[in-house]
Scaffold this motif. Structure first.
Motif, PDB file in Angstrom:
ATOM      1  N   ILE A 266     -18.159 -27.719  -1.870  1.00  0.00           N
ATOM      2  CA  ILE A 266     -16.723 -27.762  -1.554  1.00  0.00           C
ATOM      3  C   ILE A 266     -16.427 -29.156  -1.032  1.00  0.00           C
ATOM      4  O   ILE A 266     -17.097 -29.628  -0.109  1.00  0.00           O
TER       5      ILE A 266
ATOM      6  N   THR B  23     -13.024 -17.170  12.304  1.00  0.00           N
ATOM      7  CA  THR B  23     -12.954 -16.776  10.894  1.00  0.00           C
ATOM      8  C   THR B  23     -14.198 -17.176  10.121  1.00  0.00           C
ATOM      9  O   THR B  23     -14.462 -16.626   9.052  1.00  0.00           O
ATOM     10  N   VAL B  24     -14.942 -18.158  10.630  1.00  0.00           N
ATOM     11  CA  VAL B  24     -16.162 -18.615   9.961  1.00  0.00           C
ATOM     12  C   VAL B  24     -17.324 -18.347  10.910  1.00  0.00           C
ATOM     13  O   VAL B  24     -17.370 -18.912  12.021  1.00  0.00           O
TER      14      VAL B  24
ATOM     15  N   PHE C 284     -19.020 -23.790   5.555  1.00  0.00           N
ATOM     16  CA  PHE C 284     -19.463 -25.080   6.091  1.00  0.00           C
ATOM     17  C   PHE C 284     -20.752 -25.545   5.412  1.00  0.00           C
ATOM     18  O   PHE C 284     -20.934 -26.739   5.162  1.00  0.00           O
TER      19      PHE C 284
ATOM     20  N   ILE D 121     -16.374 -32.723  10.400  1.00  0.00           N
ATOM     21  CA  ILE D 121     -15.328 -32.852   9.386  1.00  0.00           C
ATOM     22  C   ILE D 121     -13.974 -32.732  10.086  1.00  0.00           C
ATOM     23  O   ILE D 121     -13.889 -32.297  11.234  1.00  0.00           O
ATOM     24  N   ARG D 122     -12.912 -33.106   9.357  1.00  0.00           N
ATOM     25  CA  ARG D 122     -11.559 -32.850   9.853  1.00  0.00           C
ATOM     26  C   ARG D 122     -11.166 -31.424   9.468  1.00  0.00           C
ATOM     27  O   ARG D 122     -11.424 -30.997   8.349  1.00  0.00           O
ATOM     28  N   ASP D 123     -10.512 -30.716  10.403  1.00  0.00           N
ATOM     29  CA  ASP D 123     -10.058 -29.360  10.078  1.00  0.00           C
ATOM     30  C   ASP D 123      -8.985 -29.436   9.002  1.00  0.00           C
ATOM     31  O   ASP D 123      -8.101 -30.296   9.036  1.00  0.00           O
ATOM     32  N   ILE D 124      -9.047 -28.524   8.047  1.00  0.00           N
ATOM     33  CA  ILE D 124      -8.111 -28.530   6.924  1.00  0.00           C
ATOM     34  C   ILE D 124      -6.705 -28.120   7.377  1.00  0.00           C
ATOM     35  O   ILE D 124      -5.722 -28.442   6.693  1.00  0.00           O
ATOM     36  N   ALA D 125      -6.598 -27.453   8.504  1.00  0.00           N
ATOM     37  CA  ALA D 125      -5.295 -26.992   9.019  1.00  0.00           C
ATOM     38  C   ALA D 125      -5.162 -27.440  10.478  1.00  0.00           C
ATOM     39  O   ALA D 125      -5.299 -26.631  11.406  1.00  0.00           O
TER      40      ALA D 125
ATOM     41  N   GLY E 115     -10.116 -15.047  17.095  1.00  0.00           N
ATOM     42  CA  GLY E 115      -9.682 -16.040  16.111  1.00  0.00           C
ATOM     43  C   GLY E 115     -10.790 -16.659  15.292  1.00  0.00           C
ATOM     44  O   GLY E 115     -10.529 -17.541  14.471  1.00  0.00           O
TER      45      GLY E 115
ATOM     46  N   LEU F 286     -14.043 -30.646  13.520  1.00  0.00           N
ATOM     47  CA  LEU F 286     -15.012 -29.561  13.671  1.00  0.00           C
ATOM     48  C   LEU F 286     -16.398 -30.173  13.740  1.00  0.00           C
ATOM     49  O   LEU F 286     -16.733 -31.044  12.915  1.00  0.00           O
TER      50      LEU F 286
ATOM     51  N   ASN G 296     -14.195 -20.511  19.164  1.00  0.00           N
ATOM     52  CA  ASN G 296     -13.697 -19.157  18.976  1.00  0.00           C
ATOM     53  C   ASN G 296     -14.907 -18.247  18.769  1.00  0.00           C
ATOM     54  O   ASN G 296     -15.809 -18.571  17.987  1.00  0.00           O
TER      55      ASN G 296
ATOM     56  N   HIS H  76     -14.394 -26.711  17.800  1.00  0.00           N
ATOM     57  CA  HIS H  76     -13.176 -27.453  17.491  1.00  0.00           C
ATOM     58  C   HIS H  76     -13.011 -28.536  18.565  1.00  0.00           C
ATOM     59  O   HIS H  76     -13.040 -28.235  19.763  1.00  0.00           O
TER      60      HIS H  76
ATOM     61  N   HIS I  47      -7.998 -33.117  15.175  1.00  0.00           N
ATOM     62  CA  HIS I  47      -8.622 -31.786  15.123  1.00  0.00           C
ATOM     63  C   HIS I  47      -9.850 -31.891  14.223  1.00  0.00           C
ATOM     64  O   HIS I  47      -9.745 -31.911  12.997  1.00  0.00           O
TER      65      HIS I  47
ATOM     66  N   SER J 232     -15.112 -32.097   1.056  1.00  0.00           N
ATOM     67  CA  SER J 232     -14.546 -32.393   2.372  1.00  0.00           C
ATOM     68  C   SER J 232     -15.325 -33.599   2.888  1.00  0.00           C
ATOM     69  O   SER J 232     -16.556 -33.614   2.824  1.00  0.00           O
TER      70      SER J 232
END
Ligand code: 5GP
Length: 115
Positions: free
Chosen positions: A15, A95-96, A7, A29-33, A93, A41, A87, A102, A39, A17
């Protein structure tokens, strides 16, 4: 000094975004998935806090700003109705490990939490 998180690398432009909104201390930002029609972030610009527990302990005012910013974004993107998910921990869940919320909205499927 820890490595820049994904991020932080988005915030600095390393990166690509689109940053859809920001304040002096937060960005979105918009979640990539995406897991829902909307969705997003919401992320503190500092990566000092690894999760919401650390943020609440270290800078509760920033956590309150994050919630208010999320509500403002939800007004714009999904009629002000949304789920706000942090999370917390890999087994849950996460991951970052740069705290982020979210925002899920826009017509959520029924589920165990959604009723
Ligand atoms: P966590 O799993 O830590 O709660 O959430 C991390 C989120 O970041 C995931 O939903 C994932 O899809 C999203 N994400 C990871 N890498 C990128 C990226 O490069 N760009 C964007 N827009 N989202 C990302």
């Amino acid at each position: 000094m820890s490595e820049p998180s994904i991020f932080t690398r988005i915030l600095t432009g390393e990166i690509p975004s689109e940053i859809i909104a920001q304040t002096d201390r937060l960005f979105a930002i918009r979640d990539i998935a995406p897991q829902a029609p909307v969705h997003l972030l919401v992320i503190p610009k500092t990566q000092e806090y690894r999760d919401v527990v650390a943020l609440a302990a270290g800078d509760p005012a920033l956590l309150a700003e994050l919630v208010a910013f999320a509500a403002q974004l939800a007004e714009e993107h999904c009629d002000g109705q949304f789920r706000l998910i942090f999370n917390t921990g890999a087994a849950a869940g996460q991951t970052v490990f740069h705290v982020h919320a979210h925002i899920l909205g826009g017509g959520l499927a029924e589920g165990t939490l959604g009723g």
